[in-house]
Enzyme design. Structure first.
Site: not given
Ligand code: SAM
Length: 406
Positions: A60, A143, A270, A364
């Protein structure tokens, strides 16, 4: 002085041993020899003396300035192995055995949601991501991780920043791609006055947004900002949690569906807006529990309008303070749990004390996952398999799904 990199930190900095203790080195890889000035235990601009064979040219053009990515200097194979190793080391640190593990890496240009920062400057406006360890906003027209649709809206974000932004504060634009086009949930800046409200509403029309909200007030709702979860269509509340890529979501859902297997009664804890609950309802009755009433309402609406699903019930409940207790868990053959980064200590303690035979734990945060895994293994569960999901390409972020049985 030269430093040899021994390993990566959880933030993907190289870690070396120096005369005064540990030195963190930005964008360095294990085995590399670097030199540079150490400030507060860190070399921010290292010179690479001996590069790693895993070092690659960052793909990038914004990599040097933008703080969004930290792993573009490493090969794809290295990054995949490192992310799996982060999970492995979190388990080993607690003395836990590591099961069979695979990784699913989302392709480039697949992020369907991102938060852009907008700031007014002397010369005009800046919209993009923060620079590395800084609050400077860097423009990112090329991006590599975002869906093209997200980049296509940056000119509108400039106009909105010019209109409602200030030089002191920053506006956060949470942009999400829905089935009906882009939706933007902006926060920060002043609440728009009636004239600005009108102009922003015009911008939503001009750029064909599905929905635009500002500090939680809906400015334009032109089409329902639908997300497809299996056979159901859900309209999440503005800015609601969603998995970062369709690819990552599909990998996690496929894992959960296979892991739940032939269970007929499943709890999804959740549950968000139904990422797991609604696809699972193709094979089982599901009770979805979530802390946000707006999300459980959206999930319930989505289920009511879908065809061919088993029953889905919803409950709005704070699972940190009021976890499901063993007698409530006794109604289910399997549970899927997907807590925020803090993990699900209270709920996992109740699962450990219950007779539940099958648990899919989506996480996560490998560190809180390993803490929860220890509680489960102590209660007689076996950690059967693990899927690591990399839907935050080139970041240090690691996600996973795990199957526990007993
Ligand atoms: C990682 S997200 C997962 C959402 C959903 N499973 C998905 O994949 O889209 C965690 C969810 O937990 C919810 N949450 C956070 N704290 C909670 C709490 N104390 N009790 C219940 N739900 C909570 C959040 O609103 C969010 O929807």
């Amino acid at each position: 002085m030269n430093y040899e990199i021994e390993r990566l930190s959880l933030h993907a900095d190289g870690v070396a041993r120096g005369p005064d203790g540990t030195v963190h080195v930005a964008m360095a890889l294990p085995g590399e020899v670097v030199e540079g000035d150490v400030v507060d235990g860190r070399i921010a601009q290292p010179k690479i003396i001996i590069p790693s064979p895993e070092r690659v040219k960052a793909p990038c053009p914004h990599y040097r300035s933008c703080g969004g990515c930290v792993m573009q200097h490493a090969s794809e194979g290295f990054t995949a192995a490192w992310k799996m190793d982060v999970v492995r080391q979190a388990l080993i640190a607690r003395g836990l055995a590591v099961p069979e593990m695979t990784i699913a890496t989302s392709p480039l240009q697949s992020r369907r949601r991102a938060t852009f920062s907008g700031r007014r400057t002397k010369k005009g406006t800046l919209v993009g991501f923060h620079a590395r360890a800084s609050d400077t906003v860097v423009e990112i027209p090329n991006c590599l991780i975002l869906r093209r649709e997200l980049l296509s809206i940056v000119s509108m974000l400039h106009e909105a920043t010019a209109l409602a932004g200030s030089r002191k504060g920053e506006i956060a634009f949470a942009v999400t791609l829905s089935e009906a086009g882009l939706e933007i949930a902006a926060s920060g800046g002043k609440d728009p006055d009636p004239a600005q409200f009108e102009t922003l509403s015009g911008l939503a029309r001009q750029y064909d947004l599905a929905r635009l909200s500002w500090n939680a007030e809906v400015i334009a709702a032109r089409r329902p900002a639908i997300q497809q979860f299996g056979k159901a269509q859900v309209v999440p509340p503005p800015g609601a949690f969603l998995q970062a890529t369709h690819h990552g979501e599909a990998a996690l859902v496929a894992f959960a569906k296979a892991a739940v297997g032939s269970a007929l009664h499943v709890a999804d804890l959740f549950a968000g807006c139904g990422t797991f609950a609604l696809p699972l309802a193709e094979q089982a009755e599901v009770h979805a529990v979530e802390g946000s009433a707006a999300m459980t309402d959206a999930l319930d609406q989505g289920w009511r309008q879908a065809q061919g699903l088993h029953r889905v019930t919803t409950e709005t409940r704070d699972l940190f303070r009021r976890p499901l207790l063993p007698d409530e868990l006794a109604k289910f053959d399997a549970v899927v749990i997907d807590p925020p980064r803090a993990g699900a200590q209270a709920q996992v303690a109740e699962i450990a004390a219950s007779g539940l035979p099958r648990l899919v734990h989506v996480s996560c945060n490998p560190v809180t996952f390993a803490r929860d895994a220890e509680t489960l293994l102590d209660a007689g569960f076996t950690l059967e398999k693990l899927l690591v999901v990399d839907q935050f390409r080139f970041s240090a972020h690691v996600e996973l799904a795990a199957l526990f049985t007993r």
